[in-house]
Design a protein around this motif. Structure first.
Motif, PDB file in Angstrom:
ATOM      1  N   MET A  41      36.017  15.844  41.722  1.00  0.00           N
ATOM      2  CA  MET A  41      34.839  16.816  41.342  1.00  0.00           C
ATOM      3  C   MET A  41      35.117  17.498  40.715  1.00  0.00           C
ATOM      4  O   MET A  41      35.978  18.849  41.606  1.00  0.00           O
ATOM      5  CB  MET A  41      33.672  16.245  41.970  1.00  0.00           C
ATOM      6  N   ASP A  42      34.903  18.038  39.555  1.00  0.00           N
ATOM      7  CA  ASP A  42      35.138  19.404  39.117  1.00  0.00           C
ATOM      8  C   ASP A  42      34.081  20.672  39.407  1.00  0.00           C
ATOM      9  O   ASP A  42      32.971  19.905  40.021  1.00  0.00           O
ATOM     10  CB  ASP A  42      34.356  19.157  37.729  1.00  0.00           C
ATOM     11  N   LEU A  43      34.576  21.822  39.408  1.00  0.00           N
ATOM     12  CA  LEU A  43      33.525  22.507  40.592  1.00  0.00           C
ATOM     13  C   LEU A  43      33.048  23.281  39.663  1.00  0.00           C
ATOM     14  O   LEU A  43      33.294  23.375  38.376  1.00  0.00           O
ATOM     15  CB  LEU A  43      34.601  23.699  41.102  1.00  0.00           C
ATOM     16  N   LYS A  44      31.228  23.106  39.920  1.00  0.00           N
ATOM     17  CA  LYS A  44      31.107  24.316  38.781  1.00  0.00           C
ATOM     18  C   LYS A  44      31.522  26.235  39.655  1.00  0.00           C
ATOM     19  O   LYS A  44      31.153  26.103  40.620  1.00  0.00           O
ATOM     20  CB  LYS A  44      29.406  24.223  40.049  1.00  0.00           C
ATOM     21  N   ILE A  45      31.512  26.748  38.350  1.00  0.00           N
ATOM     22  CA  ILE A  45      32.020  27.768  37.943  1.00  0.00           C
ATOM     23  C   ILE A  45      31.284  29.178  37.996  1.00  0.00           C
ATOM     24  O   ILE A  45      30.672  28.864  36.635  1.00  0.00           O
ATOM     25  CB  ILE A  45      33.207  28.415  38.537  1.00  0.00           C
ATOM     26  N   ILE A  46      30.358  29.983  38.405  1.00  0.00           N
ATOM     27  CA  ILE A  46      30.142  30.536  37.657  1.00  0.00           C
ATOM     28  C   ILE A  46      31.092  32.133  38.091  1.00  0.00           C
ATOM     29  O   ILE A  46      32.068  32.123  39.270  1.00  0.00           O
ATOM     30  CB  ILE A  46      28.885  31.556  38.716  1.00  0.00           C
ATOM     31  N   PHE A  47      31.033  32.316  36.284  1.00  0.00           N
ATOM     32  CA  PHE A  47      31.946  33.964  36.804  1.00  0.00           C
ATOM     33  C   PHE A  47      31.144  35.052  36.019  1.00  0.00           C
ATOM     34  O   PHE A  47      29.729  34.980  35.681  1.00  0.00           O
ATOM     35  CB  PHE A  47      33.160  33.787  35.441  1.00  0.00           C
ATOM     36  N   MET A  48      31.882  36.512  36.982  1.00  0.00           N
ATOM     37  CA  MET A  48      30.962  37.587  36.786  1.00  0.00           C
ATOM     38  C   MET A  48      31.992  38.594  36.673  1.00  0.00           C
ATOM     39  O   MET A  48      32.841  38.813  37.408  1.00  0.00           O
ATOM     40  CB  MET A  48      30.221  37.977  38.491  1.00  0.00           C
ATOM     41  N   GLY A  49      31.956  39.542  35.660  1.00  0.00           N
ATOM     42  CA  GLY A  49      33.099  40.225  35.088  1.00  0.00           C
ATOM     43  C   GLY A  49      32.330  40.650  33.531  1.00  0.00           C
ATOM     44  O   GLY A  49      31.522  40.476  33.484  1.00  0.00           O
ATOM     45  N   THR A  50      32.919  42.068  33.662  1.00  0.00           N
ATOM     46  CA  THR A  50      32.572  43.031  32.496  1.00  0.00           C
ATOM     47  C   THR A  50      33.734  43.517  31.670  1.00  0.00           C
ATOM     48  O   THR A  50      33.581  43.033  30.460  1.00  0.00           O
ATOM     49  CB  THR A  50      31.094  44.378  32.823  1.00  0.00           C
ATOM     50  N   PRO A  51      34.800  44.511  32.116  1.00  0.00           N
ATOM     51  CA  PRO A  51      35.442  44.941  31.095  1.00  0.00           C
ATOM     52  C   PRO A  51      36.135  44.106  30.553  1.00  0.00           C
ATOM     53  O   PRO A  51      36.723  42.752  30.763  1.00  0.00           O
ATOM     54  CB  PRO A  51      35.729  46.229  32.658  1.00  0.00           C
ATOM     55  N   ASP A  52      37.753  44.793  30.013  1.00  0.00           N
ATOM     56  CA  ASP A  52      38.868  44.081  29.856  1.00  0.00           C
ATOM     57  C   ASP A  52      39.671  43.108  30.633  1.00  0.00           C
ATOM     58  O   ASP A  52      40.267  42.298  30.537  1.00  0.00           O
ATOM     59  CB  ASP A  52      40.314  45.125  28.787  1.00  0.00           C
ATOM     60  N   PHE A  53      39.573  44.102  32.110  1.00  0.00           N
ATOM     61  CA  PHE A  53      40.446  43.022  33.091  1.00  0.00           C
ATOM     62  C   PHE A  53      39.808  42.212  33.505  1.00  0.00           C
ATOM     63  O   PHE A  53      40.893  41.051  34.094  1.00  0.00           O
ATOM     64  CB  PHE A  53      39.941  44.800  34.144  1.00  0.00           C
ATOM     65  N   ALA A  54      38.591  41.823  33.574  1.00  0.00           N
ATOM     66  CA  ALA A  54      38.662  40.660  33.789  1.00  0.00           C
ATOM     67  C   ALA A  54      38.204  39.019  33.017  1.00  0.00           C
ATOM     68  O   ALA A  54      38.083  37.717  33.122  1.00  0.00           O
ATOM     69  CB  ALA A  54      36.434  40.636  34.176  1.00  0.00           C
ATOM     70  N   VAL A  55      38.356  39.972  31.388  1.00  0.00           N
ATOM     71  CA  VAL A  55      38.815  38.945  30.393  1.00  0.00           C
ATOM     72  C   VAL A  55      39.983  37.931  30.902  1.00  0.00           C
ATOM     73  O   VAL A  55      39.667  36.560  30.416  1.00  0.00           O
ATOM     74  CB  VAL A  55      38.939  39.494  29.066  1.00  0.00           C
ATOM     75  N   SER A  56      40.951  38.095  30.720  1.00  0.00           N
ATOM     76  CA  SER A  56      42.134  37.178  31.866  1.00  0.00           C
ATOM     77  C   SER A  56      41.615  36.296  32.223  1.00  0.00           C
ATOM     78  O   SER A  56      42.022  35.430  32.447  1.00  0.00           O
ATOM     79  CB  SER A  56      43.050  38.833  32.528  1.00  0.00           C
ATOM     80  N   ALA A  57      40.966  37.019  33.547  1.00  0.00           N
ATOM     81  CA  ALA A  57      40.449  35.545  34.678  1.00  0.00           C
ATOM     82  C   ALA A  57      39.673  34.829  33.479  1.00  0.00           C
ATOM     83  O   ALA A  57      39.996  32.762  34.474  1.00  0.00           O
ATOM     84  CB  ALA A  57      40.143  36.544  35.732  1.00  0.00           C
ATOM     85  N   LEU A  58      38.483  35.617  32.887  1.00  0.00           N
ATOM     86  CA  LEU A  58      38.188  33.876  32.842  1.00  0.00           C
ATOM     87  C   LEU A  58      38.696  33.011  31.772  1.00  0.00           C
ATOM     88  O   LEU A  58      38.158  31.992  31.505  1.00  0.00           O
ATOM     89  CB  LEU A  58      36.455  34.868  32.004  1.00  0.00           C
ATOM     90  N   ASP A  59      39.207  33.595  30.966  1.00  0.00           N
ATOM     91  CA  ASP A  59      40.018  32.652  30.215  1.00  0.00           C
ATOM     92  C   ASP A  59      40.867  32.394  30.274  1.00  0.00           C
ATOM     93  O   ASP A  59      40.871  30.654  29.831  1.00  0.00           O
ATOM     94  CB  ASP A  59      40.695  34.280  29.244  1.00  0.00           C
ATOM     95  N   ALA A  60      41.419  32.405  31.908  1.00  0.00           N
ATOM     96  CA  ALA A  60      42.381  31.565  32.150  1.00  0.00           C
ATOM     97  C   ALA A  60      41.874  30.197  32.316  1.00  0.00           C
ATOM     98  O   ALA A  60      42.321  29.422  33.013  1.00  0.00           O
ATOM     99  CB  ALA A  60      43.463  32.365  33.546  1.00  0.00           C
TER     100      ALA A  60
END
Length: 319
Positions: free
Chosen positions: A1-20
């Motif tokens: 079963m796929d995890l249901k993930i909520i992502f929380m972040g704001t600046p450029d630093f966080a973009v890499s994780a969301l994109d990944a």
């Protein structure tokens, strides 16, 4: 079963994780980020980098003014996430929110905890002269970066490292790590390690006035602060009452020369000038200024600056 993930972040630093996470095919059901802000002289509304990334991946976006407001918490509770991934969100999460996902909240923190808890760990690692930094995946609790350590990976800090270059390296590493270790987090194959609070240090948020150079400090410390505070707030001093930004400098072994009046060189005083370099006396040692930016001008090599500005030994920088 796929995890249901909520992502929380704001600046450029966080973009890499969301994109990944999105590239890895993870089910990111919501991106929570800070409200858009007005910036610049035109007060143009600027979207957060995480919002821009989320819209690229068609991830719904939520921008609460205060994440601890009951309406914000209820919205997240109704989505019933399995996991919340946090990276430089910018607000403290209340315990009520941390308790919602069954796998808890995992924070991507840009230091080797317990060192450098707080808002600016990347910049302070450079400023402090640390030999290495890294990423910590941490199980969040209600404290400030005090949760249990799940995984850590190190990155060496080179002699010419800046806050900007280290920021980029750690942003990429954060994205790689959350994807790499996500299956282990889902399977419960983790061994949380409690932080030793006695070994903790703090990395306070940078303020603009911190960029002003204190020439009474040792040259080596000034040079580290210059690198650590790139790109913001940058390092600056004053020359003839005008702001002079210093982009690049190096510590040199050069004996101070007396000024024009014959007085012994003091902190902030130009001890020597050649065609390419301005040498400034610090509290201990000498700093060679290699790249500068005059008020209202572009960044340039010191050689170009000297062709249009007369700076001689004995001139004093700063207040």
């Amino acid at each position: 079963m796929d995890l249901k993930i909520i992502f929380m972040g704001t600046p450029d630093f966080a973009v890499s994780a969301l994109d990944a996470l999105c590239r890895d095919g993870q089910q990111v059901i919501l991106a929570v980020t800070q409200p858009d802000r007005q910036k610049g002289r035109g007060r143009k509304v600027i979207q957060t980098p995480v919002k821009i990334c989320a819209e690229k991946w068609n991830v719904p976006v939520f921008q609460p003014s205060r994440i601890r407001d009951p309406e914000a918490i209820e919205k997240i509770r109704q989505l019933a996430p399995d996991l919340i991934v946090v990276a430089a969100f910018g607000q403290i999460l209340p315990q009520e929110l941390l308790d919602i996902p069954r796998l808890g909240c995992v924070n991507i923190h840009a230091s080797l905890l317990p060192r450098l808890r707080g808002a600016a760990p990347i910049q302070w690692a450079v400023i402090n002269g640390d030999p290495e930094s890294g990423i910590t995946l941490m199980q969040m609790d209600a404290g400030l970066d005090t949760g249990d350590i799940l995984f850590q990976e190190k990155v060496p800090i080179g002699p010419g490292e800046t806050g900007e270059s280290l920021y980029e390296k750690l942003a990429v590493l954060g994205g790689e790590m959350i994807v790499r270790y996500l299956p282990m987090i889902e399977a419960g194959d983790i061994h949380p390690v409690r932080q030793n609070n006695e070994e903790s240090t703090y990395a306070p948020m940078l303020r603009k006035e911190m960029g002003e150079i204190d020439w009474t400090l040792p040259a080596a410390e000034i040079e580290r602060r210059m690198r650590g505070m790139l790109p913001w707030p940058g390092a600056y001093t004053t020359l003839d009452g005008h702001v002079l930004k210093i982009w690049k400098a190096e510590v040199v072994e050069k004996e101070a020369n007396p000024g024009k009046s014959g007085q012994q060189s003091m902190p902030g005083m130009v001890s020597a000038v050649d065609k390419k370099t301005i040498y400034v006396t610090a509290g201990e040692g000498t700093l060679a200024l290699l790249e500068v930016q005059a008020e209202g001008k572009k960044r340039m090599g010191t050689d170009a600056f000297l062709r249009g500005n007369a700076v001689g030994a004995g001139k004093v920088l700063g207040n």
